[in-house]
Design an enzyme around this catalytic site. Structure first.
Site, mmCIF file in Angstrom:
data_model
loop_
_atom_site.group_PDB
_atom_site.id
_atom_site.type_symbol
_atom_site.label_atom_id
_atom_site.label_comp_id
_atom_site.label_asym_id
_atom_site.label_seq_id
_atom_site.Cartn_x
_atom_site.Cartn_y
_atom_site.Cartn_z
ATOM 1 N N GLY A 37 0.681 -1.235 0.081
ATOM 2 C CA GLY A 37 -0.029 -0.105 -0.020
ATOM 3 C C GLY A 37 0.797 1.353 -0.070
ATOM 4 O O GLY A 37 2.076 1.312 0.083
ATOM 5 N N ASP A 38 0.270 2.339 0.021
ATOM 6 C CA ASP A 38 0.653 3.822 -0.090
ATOM 7 C C ASP A 38 1.805 3.985 -1.351
ATOM 8 O O ASP A 38 2.682 4.736 -1.011
ATOM 9 C CB ASP A 38 1.670 4.024 1.237
ATOM 10 C CG ASP A 38 0.890 3.457 2.420
ATOM 11 O OD1 ASP A 38 -0.439 4.019 2.605
ATOM 12 O OD2 ASP A 38 1.215 2.894 3.289
ATOM 13 N N HIS A 66 -5.931 7.546 -0.080
ATOM 14 C CA HIS A 66 -5.365 8.199 -1.461
ATOM 15 C C HIS A 66 -5.104 9.726 -1.331
ATOM 16 O O HIS A 66 -6.441 10.384 -1.132
ATOM 17 C CB HIS A 66 -6.205 7.862 -2.728
ATOM 18 C CG HIS A 66 -6.123 6.288 -2.715
ATOM 19 N ND1 HIS A 66 -7.034 5.447 -3.690
ATOM 20 C CD2 HIS A 66 -5.281 5.285 -2.096
ATOM 21 C CE1 HIS A 66 -6.895 4.301 -3.533
ATOM 22 N NE2 HIS A 66 -5.770 3.972 -2.630
ATOM 23 N N VAL A 322 -1.813 8.096 5.269
ATOM 24 C CA VAL A 322 -2.596 9.225 5.249
ATOM 25 C C VAL A 322 -3.938 8.854 6.098
ATOM 26 O O VAL A 322 -4.601 9.850 6.608
ATOM 27 C CB VAL A 322 -3.335 9.092 3.690
ATOM 28 C CG1 VAL A 322 -4.565 10.026 3.670
ATOM 29 C CG2 VAL A 322 -2.269 9.340 2.711
#
Length: 448
Positions: A37-38, A66, A322
């Site tokens: 992820g990220d 996101h 995030v």
């Protein structure tokens, strides 16, 4: 237009049947994370969404995060597809997504205040309640007490909702909009089940039901039967349909680094089950890869650098989650891991993001093989204990020691940066289509 040719039956045997081919319809373009992820999926989706007709989320929930930067304005998305920044696009939240209604409306309003006043959502099926988030927190606390470690969840309630779905006790959007009295009774029964399992849990049943009732009228214009909606989109007029995966391959509930994973299938199979569409309509599958590797929370991380390199990547890359706000662990690019993700997803091309973070390094290491007990292994270990033991074999490549943040074409990149891209392509057998050298939309270099 047609998948197969049309055949005519010329045989006298009436038992032999020939079938005409059926139009496949529109293909969807899929964007998936290839690491933990990220990776910057939002930027790729934002780029592709500029001429898309429809953008879809197929799994996960507001545990995803996101970030997209357009005209120096930063947008954060958790439930809404990040492609919704295009005001002409239709955003569709599929049945595979866990929806927290207060979070959905809050997110829509927050992003509208930043200047985008046209938001169109269609949502259907999974429903998350405030008590799911409380349950998530209690479960995590119990794991910590019993085993001395937790899973590092976002405590957004995603796991408990998917668990309720598998146990066939969950409630869906269609239930909320059908008969509110029946919905209320099932809601109270579900809440009571959790209360009996976790006596310390505090649930305001009447208060939450009252709040949910206020969403009914706002929701009704947005909700469609998901399967029929997708079928019409796939088999109607020509459309560009984009599917935005949340989380990433190594967080997949089946193929990720279990048990330190999310609760959904964030590999390509989740597209079909999460939107109610056949695999024949899956077109391009783009894997998003960070130019190094990061991971939030605990779990095996073979290429992690607990040293000044890891600190430099974390600082330069501003590697903070995030959704969680947690610092990300950082390490070298691990091509064993990416190759494994490619085996599952069948990437047709890659987007390599945050190349500029490597600008200051005199040399760059790339993980190319794993050794266990002195022997190179050909597979990615499923068992966490084995994965913790692997010894990563690295190739060392020369750095470029040049600022690439203003570069806008591949030819402008330093020679060693180009060689880094070529090395990745050659090792994986997948072309790199985009290279990211910054946060903005303009900083995505397209190669073909």
């Amino acid at each position: 237009k047609y998948k197969n040719k049309m055949y005519v039956n010329t045989t006298p045997n009436p038992n032999i049947l020939f079938h005409c081919a059926v139009p496949v319809g529109n293909k969807v373009t899929v964007v998936l994370g290839a690491q933990w992820g990220d990776e910057g999926k939002g930027k790729v989706v934002d780029l592709l969404a500029q001429d898309a007709d429809m953008v879809c989320r197929c799994q996960g929930g507001n545990n995803a995060g996101h970030t997209v930067v357009v005209d120096s304005v930063e947008y954060d998305f958790h439930l809404l597809p990040s492609g919704i920044i295009n005001p002409k696009v239709t955003a569709f939240i599929g049945n595979g997504v866990v929806i927290h209604l207060p979070g959905l409306f809050e997110e829509a309003e927050k992003n509208m205040r930043k200047g985008k006043g046209c938001i169109s959502e269609h949502s259907q099926e999974s429903n998350m309640f405030d008590f799911h988030q409380a349950v998530d927190g209690v479960q995590e606390q119990e794991r910590q007490q019993q085993a001395g470690k937790n899973l590092g969840t976002t405590k957004k309630g995603i796991g408990p909702v998917y668990s309720a779905k598998a146990a066939r006790s969950g409630l869906r959007i269609c239930d909320l909009l059908a008969d509110f009295q029946e919905f209320s009774e099932r809601f109270k029964h579900l809440a009571s089940q959790y209360k009996s399992m976790y006596p310390s849990l505090e649930i305001d049943m009447d208060g939450e039901l009252e709040k949910l009732k206020t969403y009914v009228d706002r929701l009704k214009p947005m909700v469609r039967d998901g399967v029929f909606f997708m079928y019409k989109a796939l088999h109607g007029s020509s459309k560009k349909i984009l599917v935005e995966g949340a989380n990433a391959a190594l967080l997949d509930i089946d193929f990720g680094t279990y048990p330190f994973v999310t609760s959904s299938n964030c590999t390509v199979g989740g597209v079909c089950t999460g939107l109610g569409m056949p695999p024949q309509n899956v077109g391009e599958v783009y894997g998003v890869v960070k130019a190094y590797t990061t991971r939030v929370g605990i779990g095996a991380f073979p290429a992690e650098q607990n040293n000044e390199i890891g600190e430099l990547l974390q600082t330069r890359g501003k590697e903070v989650g995030v959704t969680t706000g947690r610092k990300r662990r950082c390490g070298w690019l691990d091509l064993v891991l990416i190759k494994y993700a490619h085996m599952i997803n069948g990437f047709t091309a890659l987007a390599l993001t945050k190349l500029d973070i490597l600008d200051v390094l005199p040399e760059i290491k790339v993980g190319v093989a794993y050794k266990v007990d002195g022997e190179i292994i050909q597979h990615f270990p499923a068992n966490q204990e084995v994965l913790h033991k692997v010894e990563v074999q690295y190739e060392t490549l020369p750095g470029w020691k040049t600022d690439t943040s203003a570069v806008r074409t591949f030819e402008e990149l330093p020679e060693n940066a180009q060689k880094y891209i070529f090395y990745i392509e050659d090792h994986l057998g997948v072309p790199v289509k985009w290279i990211g050298v910054g946060k903005s939309r303009e900083s995505m270099i397209q190669l073909f």
